[in-house]
Write a protein that holds these residues in place. Structure first.
Motif, PDB file in Angstrom:
ATOM      1  N   CYS A  95       0.851  -1.181   0.000  1.00 49.31           N
ATOM      2  CA  CYS A  95       0.000   0.000   0.000  1.00 49.31           C
ATOM      3  C   CYS A  95       0.889   1.234   0.000  1.00 49.31           C
ATOM      4  CB  CYS A  95      -0.903  -0.016   1.236  1.00 49.31           C
ATOM      5  SG  CYS A  95      -1.760   1.553   1.499  1.00 49.31           S
ATOM      6  N   CYS A 126       0.045   3.832   3.260  1.00 51.37           N
ATOM      7  CA  CYS A 126       0.459   3.639   4.660  1.00 51.37           C
ATOM      8  C   CYS A 126       1.680   2.735   4.811  1.00 51.37           C
ATOM      9  CB  CYS A 126      -0.701   3.074   5.483  1.00 51.37           C
ATOM     10  SG  CYS A 126      -0.993   1.327   5.176  1.00 51.37           S
ATOM     11  N   TRP A 176       1.765  -0.538   4.259  1.00 50.34           N
ATOM     12  CA  TRP A 176       1.446  -1.953   4.515  1.00 50.34           C
ATOM     13  C   TRP A 176       2.024  -2.818   3.392  1.00 50.34           C
ATOM     14  CZ3 TRP A 176      -1.369  -5.215   1.278  1.00 50.34           C
ATOM     15  CH2 TRP A 176      -1.697  -6.477   1.807  1.00 50.34           C
ATOM     16  N   CYS A 196      -6.600  -1.931   1.362  1.00 49.56           N
ATOM     17  CA  CYS A 196      -5.531  -2.115   2.345  1.00 49.56           C
ATOM     18  C   CYS A 196      -6.124  -2.476   3.712  1.00 49.56           C
ATOM     19  CB  CYS A 196      -4.716  -0.831   2.456  1.00 49.56           C
ATOM     20  SG  CYS A 196      -3.510  -0.896   3.804  1.00 49.56           S
ATOM     21  N   THR A 225      -4.989  -2.091   6.593  1.00 49.62           N
ATOM     22  CA  THR A 225      -4.766  -1.125   7.678  1.00 49.62           C
ATOM     23  C   THR A 225      -5.417   0.238   7.421  1.00 49.62           C
ATOM     24  OG1 THR A 225      -2.554  -0.839   6.761  1.00 49.62           O
ATOM     25  CG2 THR A 225      -2.699  -2.041   8.823  1.00 49.62           C
ATOM     26  N   CYS A 226      -5.354   0.751   6.179  1.00 51.92           N
ATOM     27  CA  CYS A 226      -5.893   2.103   5.970  1.00 51.92           C
ATOM     28  C   CYS A 226      -7.068   2.169   4.987  1.00 51.92           C
ATOM     29  CB  CYS A 226      -4.789   3.067   5.526  1.00 51.92           C
ATOM     30  SG  CYS A 226      -4.338   2.868   3.791  1.00 51.92           S
ATOM     31  N   ASN A 255      -7.142   1.993   1.778  1.00 51.40           N
ATOM     32  CA  ASN A 255      -6.775   2.417   0.433  1.00 51.40           C
ATOM     33  C   ASN A 255      -7.045   1.285  -0.574  1.00 51.40           C
ATOM     34  OD1 ASN A 255      -5.476   3.320  -1.860  1.00 51.40           O
ATOM     35  ND2 ASN A 255      -3.405   3.119  -1.003  1.00 51.40           N
TER      36      ASN A 255
END
Ligand code: ADP
Ligand code: ZN
Ligand code: ZN
Length: 717
Positions: free
Chosen positions: A425, A428, A430, A465, A467-468, A470
């Motif tokens: 990603c 962020c 990742w 993503c 975690t974020c 995206n």
């Protein structure tokens, strides 16, 4: 009453005693079914006697002694014993690793043999058998003039008795005397090599047959095999890879028609593997061709051992009994008093060092065998000035174009399968990681999966993503799938074929690909190190190498040796027939000695450079190594165990250095945290005796929740 001493497949460094009423010395080497706890196990009888440390009344009775195959011979048991001692594993484990799975199950084998023959014991008995044993006599008399088809003998008690006593032995129809179909006259170098090897038949002599790619090493050893067979012997032929067996099998069938050959690989069905093993054991098979596990094939008339591509690391088993099939093959040759021929264009530094020191006789084939075939021209392409687009420099791209225009094949080597080594990603940071290993998940677009190449874990490609959130996840780097796509887009008229373990996994796939390459139905081959392994693609005139630099900066001291071998082998695929070949290596380090040696086709001088480095740094082959590894769900626990293990190591070290526990390079694998302690010595004998003592102590060390093993001559750190 007799005491049976058995090797059982139990992870304890000892043998197990059982009692039996009927057993005799003749039962040594037979399999027997015994109770073990609540289970039934198959053991192999390694001794029959009367002494035991266990009070007699506590000995459990052995079950059935299986008479469905010939007993394992003393020689074979000695091989297993040697491997057990050298690799520090229980004999039972080694024996059960060596036996085909079908023979480890507590069930008799089915299917009668093809034929029966009379043994020397049978002949002797015939002279003394009384008239009362009429049925047995009749059977023996039928066999006196030669083996008879099994159909002549209906199953009967007398026949079973004769087999049990070793007077009648199963056999299959004997081979015709082998005649070699000679395709072409040998080159002068080949003549010398064949003469030297065949002159050694009948005694132990190790050879290093070092010849450039296409120099006709196969031709040399096939001729030696023919000679060994003509003398009534059997030949053992080891190759590094299952995919190499069909090619060689065809060549042998063509060159030595009628000769009975079996293959032994892990790809065989259980019954086929057992049958191949038994054919080797009965002597019915004259040639055993196989991967590393074939080194344990029983060969009563062994006359020649050949290890092709001896430098290949797949000869080293990486789990269970961590044996080197190449090294055991040489041990076998020595024990049997026969020549061993190790072949390679890029010998391992270990073998090279033996040859330099005169322990192995060096046979050199410096030129290509086919008239007019020359070694390819190797050039480096500096990627700092010719910047690659989608992995391809303009130099390589235009070379591919020209190759296509000439109607010839090109081969692009990229030693990384999948689409891209990681999905990441940009927002962020990742990156797709394996939950169970300290490694990235590799992007596979063909079936839209993320896959761990270490533990096999796989999962769907996330839509965004984790975690974020995206949604713009991007592949980083390049694998063979991506390159395949790039090439197909860039050269739309070309037929692109990918060759890696993903595209050749299923049975028959590799053969189909090979045929399409041979028939000219492919223009561009894209592939991993599978392509570096001894295949002959006469239509390939251009080889391109991508991304080789990565291995130059690897921490593993064997990386340059391996890279050189790979590139040399891949380069050797070019121009094996009449048309001259060209090799283009894309690199940021065009001056690197490795590439310079490659350009000049100089294995020997580069090997000297590497050996000098190894000597200075104190690495094999100038020292001998073993590691103790521990794995658990917690690195502290693994390291803690190794700390204790180190503390109980024998004081008397005699020149053996023992290093501190450290995490392995791939510290986490399949959810296990792995660490190791390295032991080194310049004396193999000192290291061996230290390991024997240490291993003994280790079995008594409490290892709660920790799994450990010793790895002798390790190749992984
Ligand atoms: P290597 O195993 O050294 O790479 P091979 O034994 O596969 O080489 O031989 C390479 C090619 O050369 C094969 O196609 C083989 O048939 C051919 N060849 C081998 N020896 C000779 C010879 N003496 N004359 C002509 N061709 C040969
Ligand atoms: Zn993100
Ligand atoms: Zn994993």
């Amino acid at each position: 009453m007799k005491v049976l001493r058995l090797a059982l497949d139990v992870p304890l460094p000892r043998l197990f005693d059982y009692r039996s009423d009927a057993a005799s010395q003749a039962d040594i080497g037979k399999r027997v079914v015994v109770p073990f706890g609540a289970r039934s196990l198959v053991g192999v009888i390694v001794d029959v006697g009367v002494d035991t440390d266990v009070p007699l009344e506590r000995l459990r009775p052995a079950g059935r002694i299986l008479d469905d195959m010939l007993p394992l011979t003393r020689d074979w048991l000695q091989l297993a014993q040697f491997a057990a001692q050298y690799y520090q594993r229980p004999l039972g484990e080694v024996i059960h690793t060596a036996l085909p799975p079908r023979l480890r199950r507590p069930r008799s084998l089915q299917g009668p043999p093809e034929a029966y023959a009379i043994s020397d014991a049978g002949r002797a008995a015939l002279a003394t058998l009384g008239t009362r044993a009429r049925a047995r006599r009749a059977i023996l008399e039928l066999l006196v003039d030669g083996p008879q088809s099994a159909s002549v003998f209906p199953p009967s008690a007398p026949l079973r008795a004769l087999i049990r006593e070793g007077m009648v032995v199963p056999e299959s129809s004997p081979d015709p005397v082998p005649t070699l179909v000679e395709d072409h006259p040998l080159t002068p170098d080949q003549v010398v090599a064949v003469a030297e090897i065949t002159a050694s038949l009948g005694r132990y002599q190790p050879f290093l047959l070092a010849g450039v790619t296409g120099s006709g090493k196969t031709e040399v050893y096939l001729r030696c095999v023919a000679q060994a067979l003509a003398r009534g012997g059997q030949a053992l032929l080891l190759v590094p890879e299952i995919n190499l067996t069909p090619q060689l099998q065809q060549a042998i069938a063509h060159r030595l028609p009628g000769v009975r050959m079996v293959t032994l690989t892990s790809a065989l069905a259980a019954n086929e593997r057992a049958e191949a093993w038994l054919a080797a054991q009965s002597g019915a098979a004259s040639i055993v061709l196989g991967t590393r596990l074939a080194v344990f094939a029983p060969l009563p008339r062994l006359a020649l051992v050949v290890v092709d591509e001896e430098h290949d690391l797949s000869f080293k088993q990486q789990e269970g009994v961590r044996y080197s099939a190449r090294d055991l093959a040489v041990y076998r040759a020595r024990a049997a008093g026969v020549p061993a021929v190790l072949c390679s264009a890029t010998p391992s530094l270990e073998t090279w060092a033996h040859a330099r020191a005169g322990r192995y006789q060096l046979l050199h084939l410096p030129q290509r065998a086919r008239p007019g075939s020359r070694l390819p021209t190797v050039r480096v392409v500096d990627t700092r000035t010719d910047v690659p687009v989608e992995g391809l420099t303009s130099t390589l791209a235009s070379a591919i174009d020209q190759c296509l225009a000439r109607g010839e094949q090109s081969l692009i080597f990229l030693n990384r399968r999948g689409y891209a080594p990681v999905l990441a990603c940009g927002a962020c940071g990742w990156a797709s990681g394996c939950t169970r290993c300290a490694a990235h998940l590799v992007l596979h677009t063909a079936d839209r999966r993320l896959r761990c190449h270490h533990c096999g874990y796989e999962t769907a490609i996330p839509r965004h993503c984790p975690t974020c959130g995206n949604v713009d996840l991007a592949p980083f780097g390049r694998g063979t799938q991506r390159l395949e796509q790039t090439l197909a887009a860039r050269f739309p008229t070309a037929r692109v074929v990918r060759i890696d373990s993903d595209s050749t996994r299923r049975k028959g796939q590799w053969e189909r690909i090979r045929e399409s390459i041979a028939s000219g139905a492919a223009d561009i081959l894209v592939g991993t190190q599978i392509l570096a392994k001894g295949h002959d693609f006469p239509g390939v005139t251009l080889v391109g190498v991508l991304n080789a630099d990565a291995a130059l900066v690897a921490a593993d001291y064997r990386a340059p040796e391996r890279l050189f071998a790979q590139l040399y082998q891949v380069a050797g695929r070019a121009g094996r027939a009449q048309a001259p070949g060209e090799v283009l290596v894309q690199t940021r380090f065009p001056e690197h000695p490795l590439y310079q040696a490659l350009i000049r086709h100089e294995f020997a001088s580069y090997a000297e450079t590497l050996l000098a480095e190894r000597r200075n740094a104190g690495f094999p082959p100038f020292v001998h190594e073993a590691v103790l590894r521990a794995e658990s769900d917690d690195m502290r626990r693994s390291l803690g165990f190794l700390g204790e293990a180190r503390a109980i190591a024998p004081e008397q070290r005699d020149g053996v250095a023992l290093y501190d526990p450290v995490p392995m390079t791939l510290a986490r694998l399949s959810g296990r945290e792995r660490a190791q302690v390295l032991a080194q010595s310049s004396s193999r004998r000192a290291l061996q005796s230290f390991l024997a003592d240490w291993s003994h102590a280790l079995y008594n060390l409490k290892a709660s929740k920790v799994r450990w093993h010793l790895d002798v001559d390790p190749i992984e750190f």
